[in-house]
Design a protein around this motif. Sequence first.
Motif, mmCIF file in Angstrom:
data_model
loop_
_atom_site.group_PDB
_atom_site.id
_atom_site.type_symbol
_atom_site.label_atom_id
_atom_site.label_comp_id
_atom_site.label_asym_id
_atom_site.label_seq_id
_atom_site.Cartn_x
_atom_site.Cartn_y
_atom_site.Cartn_z
ATOM 1 N N GLY A 89 0.786 -1.229 0.000
ATOM 2 C CA GLY A 89 0.000 0.000 0.000
ATOM 3 C C GLY A 89 0.815 1.276 0.000
ATOM 4 N N PHE A 90 2.125 1.155 -0.182
ATOM 5 C CA PHE A 90 3.019 2.309 -0.045
ATOM 6 C C PHE A 90 2.614 3.469 -0.941
ATOM 7 C CE2 PHE A 90 6.977 4.561 -1.273
ATOM 8 C CZ PHE A 90 7.364 5.016 -0.027
ATOM 9 N N PHE A 91 2.482 3.239 -2.248
ATOM 10 C CA PHE A 91 2.181 4.313 -3.184
ATOM 11 C C PHE A 91 0.713 4.740 -3.106
ATOM 12 C CE2 PHE A 91 5.803 2.052 -5.214
ATOM 13 C CZ PHE A 91 6.734 3.073 -5.085
ATOM 14 N N CYS A 92 -0.168 3.823 -2.740
ATOM 15 C CA CYS A 92 -1.586 4.179 -2.581
ATOM 16 C C CYS A 92 -1.760 5.172 -1.439
ATOM 17 C CB CYS A 92 -2.421 2.930 -2.312
ATOM 18 S SG CYS A 92 -2.405 1.716 -3.653
ATOM 19 N N ARG A 93 -1.063 4.949 -0.336
ATOM 20 C CA ARG A 93 -1.156 5.861 0.797
ATOM 21 C C ARG A 93 -0.609 7.238 0.438
ATOM 22 N NH1 ARG A 93 0.514 1.353 3.664
ATOM 23 N NH2 ARG A 93 2.651 2.137 3.776
ATOM 24 N N LEU A 94 0.534 7.255 -0.252
ATOM 25 C CA LEU A 94 1.116 8.539 -0.635
ATOM 26 C C LEU A 94 0.206 9.304 -1.583
ATOM 27 C CD1 LEU A 94 4.901 7.684 -1.219
ATOM 28 C CD2 LEU A 94 3.893 8.927 0.700
ATOM 29 N N ALA A 95 -0.387 8.590 -2.553
ATOM 30 C CA ALA A 95 -1.224 9.255 -3.554
ATOM 31 C C ALA A 95 -2.499 9.838 -2.945
ATOM 32 C CB ALA A 95 -1.587 8.275 -4.672
ATOM 33 N N SER A 96 -3.062 9.173 -1.942
ATOM 34 C CA SER A 96 -4.335 9.621 -1.369
ATOM 35 C C SER A 96 -4.164 10.536 -0.168
ATOM 36 C CB SER A 96 -5.186 8.406 -0.969
ATOM 37 O OG SER A 96 -4.501 7.585 -0.042
ATOM 38 N N ARG A 97 -2.938 10.765 0.242
ATOM 39 C CA ARG A 97 -2.680 11.624 1.392
ATOM 40 C C ARG A 97 -3.144 13.050 1.108
ATOM 41 N NH1 ARG A 97 3.430 11.633 2.944
ATOM 42 N NH2 ARG A 97 3.496 12.624 0.896
ATOM 43 N N GLY A 98 -3.973 13.570 1.972
ATOM 44 C CA GLY A 98 -4.438 14.941 1.829
ATOM 45 C C GLY A 98 -5.654 15.113 0.933
ATOM 46 N N ALA A 99 -6.131 14.048 0.293
ATOM 47 C CA ALA A 99 -7.318 14.168 -0.573
ATOM 48 C C ALA A 99 -8.542 14.487 0.276
ATOM 49 C CB ALA A 99 -7.529 12.876 -1.347
ATOM 50 N N CYS A 100 -9.324 15.487 -0.148
ATOM 51 C CA CYS A 100 -10.464 15.916 0.662
ATOM 52 C C CYS A 100 -11.779 15.934 -0.112
ATOM 53 C CB CYS A 100 -10.197 17.306 1.247
ATOM 54 S SG CYS A 100 -9.924 18.590 0.015
ATOM 55 N N GLN A 101 -11.751 15.730 -1.421
ATOM 56 C CA GLN A 101 -12.992 15.733 -2.193
ATOM 57 C C GLN A 101 -13.781 14.451 -1.944
ATOM 58 O OE1 GLN A 101 -9.992 16.558 -3.241
ATOM 59 N NE2 GLN A 101 -10.005 18.114 -4.853
ATOM 60 N N PRO A 102 -15.088 14.497 -2.138
ATOM 61 C CA PRO A 102 -15.901 13.305 -1.884
ATOM 62 C C PRO A 102 -15.748 12.203 -2.929
ATOM 63 C CG PRO A 102 -17.274 15.094 -2.677
ATOM 64 C CD PRO A 102 -15.930 15.687 -2.422
ATOM 65 N N VAL A 103 -15.268 12.540 -4.128
ATOM 66 C CA VAL A 103 -15.097 11.545 -5.191
ATOM 67 C C VAL A 103 -13.620 11.471 -5.571
ATOM 68 C CG1 VAL A 103 -15.708 10.860 -7.541
ATOM 69 C CG2 VAL A 103 -17.430 11.934 -6.074
ATOM 70 N N TRP A 104 -13.065 10.271 -5.498
ATOM 71 C CA TRP A 104 -11.667 10.051 -5.867
ATOM 72 C C TRP A 104 -11.609 9.236 -7.148
ATOM 73 C CZ3 TRP A 104 -8.855 8.107 -0.782
ATOM 74 C CH2 TRP A 104 -8.976 9.094 0.209
#
Length: 209
Positions: A89-104
């Motif tokens: 999950g290393f890159f998944c965690r980095l990519a989603s860090r700080g995302a705040c919109q309801p749709v990713w």
Amino acid sequence: MEDRVSEPGLVLVFSGKRKSGKDYVTEQIQKRLGSDVCCILRLSGPLKEQYAQEHGLDLDQLMGPGPYKEQYRADMIRWGECRRRQDPGFFCRLASRGACQPVWLVSDARRLSDLQWFQAEFPQQTQSVRVQSSEKTRSQRGWSFTAGVDDAESECGLDNGVEFDWIVINEADAPSLDEQLRPILQLAEEAASTSSVTDQVVPPTELTG
């Protein structure tokens, strides 16, 4: 997960071969929904950042479409596989860090472990989308087979064994993209309107045929 601003209402995990149009499709969805409602998460972004940092490379050129990236692609793939084996999950965690919109929109899932991580983290919100184009069409967009790249897990990891929730055919003779995206956009609008991260109800999206 550390640094997570809030839970998403919907996570659409996109996959597809090189030059199938994953970036184009996700950008069209974001354009219709708006960047305040929808964010694009690129797993390749943090991968390239880490790779450039550890190897002393030019990140801007590595992020671009030119030959600079291509000369490092095969080694970058091997390096990324090593990091994933250590921590899937290393890159998944980095990519989603700080995302705040309801749709990713995860625009570039390449391995089963990428999809499985989002399904484990967000089991109710995650759906998978496959973008498909023929080899002929991909060749017209600049693709050519590269040994060590197109036969690696990064290109083939989601080819089999996955029952996708949605399939988008990105071809000139396929149904229009607007028509294919309409139910996905409706799902995203419903998720955004009920998500805990926003009180604003997203109005219906107007699509042209």
